[in-house]
Design a protein around this motif. Structure first.
Motif, PDB file in Angstrom:
ATOM      1  N   VAL A   1       0.850  -1.190   0.000  1.00 45.72           N
ATOM      2  CA  VAL A   1       0.000   0.000   0.000  1.00 45.72           C
ATOM      3  C   VAL A   1       0.887   1.241   0.000  1.00 45.72           C
ATOM      4  O   VAL A   1       1.355   1.683   1.039  1.00 45.72           O
ATOM      5  CB  VAL A   1      -0.927   0.026   1.239  1.00 45.72           C
ATOM      6  CG1 VAL A   1      -1.868   1.208   1.177  1.00 45.72           C
ATOM      7  CG2 VAL A   1      -1.730  -1.265   1.355  1.00 45.72           C
ATOM      8  N   VAL A   2       1.136   1.763  -1.181  1.00 39.78           N
ATOM      9  CA  VAL A   2       1.978   2.953  -1.294  1.00 39.78           C
ATOM     10  C   VAL A   2       1.123   4.094  -1.860  1.00 39.78           C
ATOM     11  O   VAL A   2       0.766   4.074  -3.031  1.00 39.78           O
ATOM     12  CB  VAL A   2       3.190   2.700  -2.220  1.00 39.78           C
ATOM     13  CG1 VAL A   2       4.112   3.900  -2.244  1.00 39.78           C
ATOM     14  CG2 VAL A   2       3.954   1.447  -1.807  1.00 39.78           C
ATOM     15  N   PRO A   3       0.768   5.074  -1.035  1.00 43.06           N
ATOM     16  CA  PRO A   3      -0.051   6.184  -1.543  1.00 43.06           C
ATOM     17  C   PRO A   3       0.777   7.074  -2.477  1.00 43.06           C
ATOM     18  O   PRO A   3       1.905   7.430  -2.151  1.00 43.06           O
ATOM     19  CB  PRO A   3      -0.440   6.954  -0.273  1.00 43.06           C
ATOM     20  CG  PRO A   3      -0.056   6.075   0.884  1.00 43.06           C
ATOM     21  CD  PRO A   3       1.057   5.214   0.399  1.00 43.06           C
ATOM     22  N   VAL A   4       0.216   7.376  -3.612  1.00 43.30           N
ATOM     23  CA  VAL A   4       0.902   8.220  -4.594  1.00 43.30           C
ATOM     24  C   VAL A   4      -0.094   9.238  -5.129  1.00 43.30           C
ATOM     25  O   VAL A   4      -1.211   8.882  -5.515  1.00 43.30           O
ATOM     26  CB  VAL A   4       1.444   7.378  -5.774  1.00 43.30           C
ATOM     27  CG1 VAL A   4       2.000   8.259  -6.874  1.00 43.30           C
ATOM     28  CG2 VAL A   4       2.511   6.400  -5.298  1.00 43.30           C
ATOM     29  N   GLN A   5       0.309  10.508  -5.126  1.00 39.91           N
ATOM     30  CA  GLN A   5      -0.506  11.520  -5.773  1.00 39.91           C
ATOM     31  C   GLN A   5       0.227  11.996  -7.019  1.00 39.91           C
ATOM     32  O   GLN A   5       1.419  12.306  -6.955  1.00 39.91           O
ATOM     33  CB  GLN A   5      -0.776  12.699  -4.837  1.00 39.91           C
ATOM     34  CG  GLN A   5      -1.757  13.692  -5.445  1.00 39.91           C
ATOM     35  CD  GLN A   5      -2.035  14.900  -4.572  1.00 39.91           C
ATOM     36  OE1 GLN A   5      -1.196  15.283  -3.763  1.00 39.91           O
ATOM     37  NE2 GLN A   5      -3.199  15.492  -4.731  1.00 39.91           N
ATOM     38  N   ALA A   6      -0.475  12.006  -8.135  1.00 38.43           N
ATOM     39  CA  ALA A   6       0.102  12.456  -9.395  1.00 38.43           C
ATOM     40  C   ALA A   6      -0.550  13.777  -9.773  1.00 38.43           C
ATOM     41  O   ALA A   6      -1.776  13.884  -9.805  1.00 38.43           O
ATOM     42  CB  ALA A   6      -0.152  11.415 -10.475  1.00 38.43           C
ATOM     43  N   ILE A   7       0.300  14.793 -10.019  1.00 37.77           N
ATOM     44  CA  ILE A   7      -0.206  16.129 -10.292  1.00 37.77           C
ATOM     45  C   ILE A   7       0.379  16.639 -11.611  1.00 37.77           C
ATOM     46  O   ILE A   7       1.572  16.478 -11.867  1.00 37.77           O
ATOM     47  CB  ILE A   7       0.199  17.108  -9.157  1.00 37.77           C
ATOM     48  CG1 ILE A   7      -0.413  16.648  -7.830  1.00 37.77           C
ATOM     49  CG2 ILE A   7      -0.213  18.543  -9.481  1.00 37.77           C
ATOM     50  CD1 ILE A   7       0.061  17.452  -6.627  1.00 37.77           C
ATOM     51  N   SER A   8      -0.483  17.225 -12.414  1.00 35.92           N
ATOM     52  CA  SER A   8       0.008  17.890 -13.615  1.00 35.92           C
ATOM     53  C   SER A   8      -0.383  19.360 -13.552  1.00 35.92           C
ATOM     54  O   SER A   8      -1.520  19.699 -13.250  1.00 35.92           O
ATOM     55  CB  SER A   8      -0.600  17.254 -14.863  1.00 35.92           C
ATOM     56  OG  SER A   8      -0.403  18.107 -15.969  1.00 35.92           O
ATOM     57  N   LYS A   9       0.597  20.224 -13.812  1.00 39.01           N
ATOM     58  CA  LYS A   9       0.327  21.660 -13.862  1.00 39.01           C
ATOM     59  C   LYS A   9       0.177  22.111 -15.318  1.00 39.01           C
ATOM     60  O   LYS A   9       0.067  23.300 -15.608  1.00 39.01           O
ATOM     61  CB  LYS A   9       1.494  22.443 -13.230  1.00 39.01           C
ATOM     62  CG  LYS A   9       1.774  22.063 -11.783  1.00 39.01           C
ATOM     63  CD  LYS A   9       0.812  22.755 -10.838  1.00 39.01           C
ATOM     64  CE  LYS A   9       1.153  22.433  -9.386  1.00 39.01           C
ATOM     65  NZ  LYS A   9       0.007  22.689  -8.495  1.00 39.01           N
TER      66      LYS A   9
END
Lengths: 152, 103
Positions: free
Chosen positions: A74-82
């Motif tokens: 369980v590895v939380p990852v947030q992916a963000i694009s600007k």
């Protein structure tokens, strides 16, 4: 263990693999599911299947995750694009057997920030691939895994 | 059918944040049971989210998504009382849809 037993076990394993493949494959034929991309076994193959070729690294693509994952399951990852007009965000794990974890198609009103929890078998680079205005961009971050997430 | 999803959706300053917790084994197809037989892959591979009847996200997942998947994302617009619906389909063809109301 006698050689004969070993042989029998290998045959059974082989039959089991065939049965599993036969059972699962026809059902994977969904309209949208990009089988080629999910079956890719190398990063180059996965990127090619996603139509990304060799994406440029971009500071406008961000990965928010801790440097060390205690539990690889369980590895939380947030992916963000600007980047303006982000159409798609994909999360890939370099050293996983199935390296493409997820691909998100976003609508114009959807803010290009998605959070998911992924499995990581071992310490690896996590790559976020973004398609914006028809072009591909990427960023990667190494996440150290102290306990693998693909074992028993 | 799977177990019910937990969906939370709230609107703040014109942005609706949607958080979803699904109940699913997400079996990779890499593991073996006690007898050494491969446990067949079983995972959610498609997810669709709608806000007020309009599709806002379509996701494709592989077996590298964790068991009992969590998904969070934000959408411009939306208002209290809007319906959020999330549907998943797994590789065995099972599917489930759950709804929540934006607060």
């Amino acid at each position: 263990m006698t050689p004969r037993l070993l042989e029998r076990r290998q045959v059974l394993t082989f039959l089991g693999t065939l049965a599993a493949a036969g059972f699962v494959l026809p059902r994977m034929a969904f309209a949208n599911w990009d089988k080629a991309a999910f079956d890719a076994r190398t990063m180059d193959e996965a990127l090619k299947a996603l139509g990304a070729g060799t994406p440029g690294q971009s500071g406008d693509v961000q990965i928010v995750a801790s440097d060390i994952a205690e539990n690889g399951a369980v590895v939380p990852v947030q992916a963000i694009s600007k980047l303006p007009n982000t159409e798609r965000i994909a999360i890939l794990v370099d050293k996983n057997p199935s390296m493409l974890a997820a691909s998100f198609d976003l609508m114009p009103d959807t803010i290009p920030e998605v959070t998911a929890r992924i499995k990581m078998g071992q310490t690896s680079n996590v790559v976020v691939l973004v398609k914006a205005d028809g072009k591909f961009y990427a960023a990667s971050k190494e996440i150290k895994v102290t306990l693998g997430g693909c074992g028993g | 059918m799977g177990s019910p999803m937990k969906i939370r959706a709230s609107v703040k300053e014109g942005v609706t944040e949607i958080k979803v917790l699904m109940g699913h084994e997400m079996e990779t197809g890499q593991r073996k049971d006690a007898n050494g037989a491969v446990i067949p892959a079983w995972f959610i591979n498609e997810v669709t989210a709608k806000l007020d009847g309009k599709t806002v996200m379509q996701a494709q997942w592989g077996p590298s998504i964790s068991k009992n998947p969590y998904l969070a994302f934000k959408v411009k617009g939306g208002k209290a009382g809007d319906k959020v619906s999330v549907t998943w389909v797994d590789n065995k063809g099972d599917t489930r849809t759950d709804e929540a109301t934006v607060t």
